[in-house]
Design an enzyme around this catalytic site. Structure first.
Site, short mmCIF file in Angstrom:
data_model
loop_
_atom_site.label_atom_id
_atom_site.label_comp_id
_atom_site.label_asym_id
_atom_site.label_seq_id
_atom_site.Cartn_x
_atom_site.Cartn_y
_atom_site.Cartn_z
N CYS A 128 -30.00 -31.57 3.53
CA CYS A 128 -28.69 -31.01 3.86
C CYS A 128 -28.80 -29.51 4.15
CB CYS A 128 -27.71 -31.25 2.71
SG CYS A 128 -27.15 -32.95 2.53
N CYS A 213 -26.64 -41.50 5.84
CA CYS A 213 -26.05 -41.14 4.54
C CYS A 213 -24.60 -41.57 4.41
CB CYS A 213 -26.16 -39.64 4.31
SG CYS A 213 -27.86 -39.03 4.30
N CYS A 238 -22.78 -31.67 -0.11
CA CYS A 238 -24.01 -31.29 0.59
C CYS A 238 -24.41 -29.85 0.28
CB CYS A 238 -23.85 -31.48 2.09
SG CYS A 238 -22.52 -30.48 2.80
#
Length: 242
Positions: A128, A213, A238
């Protein structure tokens, strides 16, 4: 024996929410105008979610000097990519795309593997960081304020979300003008104004991120249950919004 498929989430309908829209829309425009009066270079970080379509619509209608950008992580669904084109056709504005550094992505894959984000929270957050946080830093490098589409109702990590806060990581002001909006109100506005929205919403995706994801959720599940579903509920961020 035929297996019954679980009923998936669908965008909510609420007639009462539609009746609140005139007041809510006026309030949202006022909030954005106040931000414009207080800052010189404002950027709106659009994730292309339905909330961000609402904010974009008000920005365009009020002709506010706010730059709209998005983080193209390089791992988005095709439906999300199509939405960028649909947004341009609807509003006639180009949403600036910030992408991850290719060398950093390649180095991560070489060191850990293409799907290492499934292995641990630390490796997922590193992914991320490369695909979202570093590009966000570049996007905000010359801004003195930024706007998000976050809402308190979205997750357990956002229940205390403020309308205005200080982003210490970037040293600028940060605003969440939809913080107190309900999901039903967001969808009522999107329908009323016939806004372009991600096709994945009709496939059971209430919250949409990178393709590997994100997955659909069942009706009645938490709307963030499909994000990083292999992790615990309190880690489902994230790192963009600390």
């Amino acid at each position: 024996m035929t297996m019954l498929r679980p009923r998936l989430w669908t965008p909510p309908h609420d007639a009462a929410a539609a009746k609140r829209l005139p007041t809510l829309t006026a309030q949202l425009q006022t909030r954005l105008q106040q931000i414009v009066r207080q800052h010189q270079h404002i950027k709106f970080a659009s994730s292309l979610a339905v909330e961000d379509m609402v904010i974009t619509d008000v920005i365009v209608r009020a002709q506010l000097p706010i730059e709209v950008f998005t983080l193209n992580t390089g791992a988005l669904n095709n439906e999300t990519q199509k939405l960028l084109r649909a947004a341009y056709e609807h509003w006639g504005i180009r949403i600036t795309e910030y992408r991850p550094d290719e060398e950093a992505v390649d180095a991560y894959v070489a060191a850990h593997g293409k799907q290492a984000f499934y292995d641990s929270v630390a490796l997922r957050r590193e992914c991320c960081h490369i695909r979202k946080i570093e590009p966000l830093g570049r996007a905000l490098s010359k801004a003195d304020a930024w706007i998000t589409g976050q809402r308190r109702e979205q997750s357990t990590t956002r229940t205390a979300l403020a309308l205005a806060e200080q982003d210490k990581a970037h040293g600028i002001a940060k605003y969440n003008p939809l913080a107190d909006w309900l999901e039903t109100e967001v969808w009522a506005y999107a329908r009323m104004q016939q806004l372009p929205v991600n096709e994945l919403y009709q496939q059971g995706y209430p919250s949409i991120g990178c393709e590997p994801c994100t997955r659909p959720v069942k009706a009645g599940e938490d709307i963030r249950a499909g994000r990083w579903w292999w992790e615990s509920q309190d880690s489902k961020e994230c790192g963009l919004h600390k």
